[in-house]
Design a protein around this motif. Structure first.
Motif, PDB file in Angstrom:
ATOM      1  N   GLN A  10     -62.070  -3.035  23.435  1.00 30.25           N
ATOM      2  CA  GLN A  10     -62.045  -3.598  22.167  1.00 30.25           C
ATOM      3  C   GLN A  10     -62.010  -4.310  21.048  1.00 30.25           C
ATOM      4  OE1 GLN A  10     -60.686  -1.983  24.401  1.00 30.25           O
ATOM      5  NE2 GLN A  10     -60.237   0.500  23.938  1.00 30.25           N
ATOM      6  N   GLY A  25     -52.782   9.429  26.639  1.00 30.48           N
ATOM      7  CA  GLY A  25     -52.869   9.523  25.563  1.00 30.48           C
ATOM      8  C   GLY A  25     -52.034   8.124  24.132  1.00 30.48           C
ATOM      9  N   ARG A  42     -64.812  10.073  16.250  1.00 32.15           N
ATOM     10  CA  ARG A  42     -63.898  10.527  16.753  1.00 32.15           C
ATOM     11  C   ARG A  42     -63.219  11.148  17.844  1.00 32.15           C
ATOM     12  NH1 ARG A  42     -61.667   5.199  15.733  1.00 32.15           N
ATOM     13  NH2 ARG A  42     -63.645   3.798  14.609  1.00 32.15           N
ATOM     14  N   ILE A  57     -57.985  13.237  16.939  1.00 31.56           N
ATOM     15  CA  ILE A  57     -58.521  12.173  16.456  1.00 31.56           C
ATOM     16  C   ILE A  57     -58.370  10.992  17.020  1.00 31.56           C
ATOM     17  CG2 ILE A  57     -59.709  10.574  14.443  1.00 31.56           C
ATOM     18  CD1 ILE A  57     -60.440  13.766  14.409  1.00 31.56           C
ATOM     19  N   LYS A  58     -59.004  10.676  17.573  1.00 29.54           N
ATOM     20  CA  LYS A  58     -58.867   9.412  18.396  1.00 29.54           C
ATOM     21  C   LYS A  58     -58.643   7.455  18.086  1.00 29.54           C
ATOM     22  CE  LYS A  58     -61.408  11.032  22.210  1.00 29.54           C
ATOM     23  NZ  LYS A  58     -63.225  10.934  22.903  1.00 29.54           N
ATOM     24  N   GLY A  59     -57.824   7.171  17.723  1.00 28.20           N
ATOM     25  CA  GLY A  59     -57.811   5.662  17.271  1.00 28.20           C
ATOM     26  C   GLY A  59     -59.002   4.866  18.378  1.00 28.20           C
ATOM     27  N   HIS A  60     -59.097   3.458  18.504  1.00 27.45           N
ATOM     28  CA  HIS A  60     -59.821   2.473  18.868  1.00 27.45           C
ATOM     29  C   HIS A  60     -59.280   3.014  21.108  1.00 27.45           C
ATOM     30  CE1 HIS A  60     -62.631   2.186  16.525  1.00 27.45           C
ATOM     31  NE2 HIS A  60     -61.694   0.734  15.663  1.00 27.45           N
ATOM     32  N   CYS A  61     -59.166   2.547  21.399  1.00 28.09           N
ATOM     33  CA  CYS A  61     -58.302   2.728  22.777  1.00 28.09           C
ATOM     34  C   CYS A  61     -58.505   4.648  23.069  1.00 28.09           C
ATOM     35  CB  CYS A  61     -57.033   2.723  23.285  1.00 28.09           C
ATOM     36  SG  CYS A  61     -57.130   1.235  23.725  1.00 28.09           S
ATOM     37  N   PRO A  62     -59.698   5.081  24.058  1.00 28.63           N
ATOM     38  CA  PRO A  62     -60.212   6.241  24.186  1.00 28.63           C
ATOM     39  C   PRO A  62     -58.525   6.875  24.208  1.00 28.63           C
ATOM     40  CG  PRO A  62     -61.499   4.576  25.862  1.00 28.63           C
ATOM     41  CD  PRO A  62     -60.510   3.823  25.458  1.00 28.63           C
ATOM     42  N   GLN A  63     -58.205   6.144  24.896  1.00 29.05           N
ATOM     43  CA  GLN A  63     -57.078   7.443  25.250  1.00 29.05           C
ATOM     44  C   GLN A  63     -55.817   7.586  24.721  1.00 29.05           C
ATOM     45  OE1 GLN A  63     -57.463   4.297  26.088  1.00 29.05           O
ATOM     46  NE2 GLN A  63     -56.573   3.320  28.093  1.00 29.05           N
ATOM     47  N   ASN A  64     -56.090   6.918  23.166  1.00 32.39           N
ATOM     48  CA  ASN A  64     -55.603   7.586  21.811  1.00 32.39           C
ATOM     49  C   ASN A  64     -55.043   8.998  21.192  1.00 32.39           C
ATOM     50  OD1 ASN A  64     -53.526   6.286  21.497  1.00 32.39           O
ATOM     51  ND2 ASN A  64     -54.527   5.587  19.501  1.00 32.39           N
ATOM     52  N   LEU A  65     -54.004   9.595  21.233  1.00 31.32           N
ATOM     53  CA  LEU A  65     -54.379  10.722  20.307  1.00 31.32           C
ATOM     54  C   LEU A  65     -53.104  10.083  19.743  1.00 31.32           C
ATOM     55  CD1 LEU A  65     -54.795  13.016  19.179  1.00 31.32           C
ATOM     56  CD2 LEU A  65     -53.037  13.754  20.543  1.00 31.32           C
ATOM     57  N   ILE A  66     -53.073   9.591  18.014  1.00 31.05           N
ATOM     58  CA  ILE A  66     -51.977   9.806  17.226  1.00 31.05           C
ATOM     59  C   ILE A  66     -52.776  10.134  16.067  1.00 31.05           C
ATOM     60  CG2 ILE A  66     -51.093   7.890  18.002  1.00 31.05           C
ATOM     61  CD1 ILE A  66     -52.840   6.676  15.623  1.00 31.05           C
TER      62      ILE A  66
END
Lengths: 100, 100, 100, 100, 100, 100
Positions: free
Chosen positions: C69, E65, F20, F63-72
């Motif tokens: 991305q 995450g 997201r 809600i995910k950011g752009h990296c699918p593994q992302n939770l912030i």
């Protein structure tokens, strides 16, 4: 560069490492006496993997973080003495700094 | 910019690099005498890859494994003298800074 | 913002850029005289791509880093004079700072 | 928070944005007079997207391309006056800081 | 290193952790009394997972995450007393620093 | 930790959040009066999600950011008063710091 050694790793810890290792999942991680972990920059980890692989009696795996394209940790499996020897050699050679 | 050279890379180290190289997996990495590693920003690595490719007797691959996204690594395969020459040329030309 | 220009890019360098460009792989990157590289923040790179595209005689591609991305670099293909002119225009307009 | 406005965006710039927009690829980005870009933290961009969407005469898209994961970019399409009005409203409301 | 304990986690919180755990989705996370969370560097989290796994009465999962790639989180499920005991043991052993 | 509240979110904003969210796409986000956004570290967001879920009259999504593994980021949907109450409770409990 960070170093840790886990003696008699628990089955869950080995499973966690197995899920994240870079080589094919079909190659098993056996129950080793100890696992040494080294974490650092990509370029240093490739270098460290080579040092460990040339040491006696250990198996080396690169361990992924969560981003699949990420290599920052290697795991060194073997009996405790062999793992400690491999970690000591990595630490000594990496301390020596840039080899070029 | 970081530089390392690995002489007589172990089979596991070559396998690690093979799993992470950018070109098609069908193009093999042969057993070379040495592998040079250069790590830096994406823009500099493209520039360095071009310098290395124009040097004699080496094969250049970009290696995946960093997410800090403007950081990548290239690996330069060849006999020890050729790899060292390529690394020296990269270092000299990149030291010269921005060429535009 | 970082700028580099590669004159007579090697086939491997073009292949590296080809594997990472954002447009469809079926659109070839031809053998151009020169390739200009610009690396920076996403918002500035979209802006720079637009400046370069409106310049004469160059083709613009966005180049991915390792995270799929990720867009932080654009490559500008063309003859040396056209690439230099496009880079100069980008540099001038981006130096002018925020345009809103 | 960074702002840019591109007037009469080139076809390549629109294609670049089209490849990276968050909504379904089947929803086209038409040829608009202008595109405004806003880059910032995820939480602020959701807030900004809502402000822009409620403004008159613009279409809002979120654009992928950053991995520093709480940073994203939105693009606001429309005629130049409408895009400028939407950017001004975002800037004013975001300057006001945390609304809770 | 960051620590948190959630008592009587809500179904949505358990579902959130379930979607992000590293082990196979088929292995359920049951309704436990408490869940302890530990967040830190990859190397420390493998070490912490091993400590927790050897503690009595808890189940350990690594939770995805984070992209800052050497940062991960583990979740420790069990009754409140067991989770607190596991967290205390991790904190004590990690405070002791590098064990190699 | 960052907080924002959006009253009467626009359809595009809800669609952006819908694309997201971490739970299955088949679970709809209805048109709620308000949406509260909280952005922070993974460990705190799990904790905050649990606090919000136990509050009355709100639905919580990660809600995910752009990296699918992302939770912030988490989003809290409900009527304005309920969302505000949930945000206030999160802020109060997170301010209290590490709970272990």
């Amino acid at each position: 560069m960070d170093y840790r050694i886990i003696k008699s790793p628990s089955p869950g810890t080995l499973a966690l490492l197995l899920r994240r290792k870079g080589s094919a999942p079909s190659i098993p991680i056996e129950n080793y006496d100890a696992v040494g972990l080294v974490q650092g920059r990509l370029i240093d980890m490739v270098f460290a993997a080579d040092i460990a692989e040339k040491a006696a009696g250990v198996v080396v795996e690169d361990i992924k973080g969560h981003c699949p394209q990420n290599l920052i940790m290697i795991a060194i499996f073997g009996d405790t003495a062999a793992v400690e020897a491999a970690l000591q050699e990595i630490r000594a050679k990496l301390k020596a700094g840039d080899n070029f």
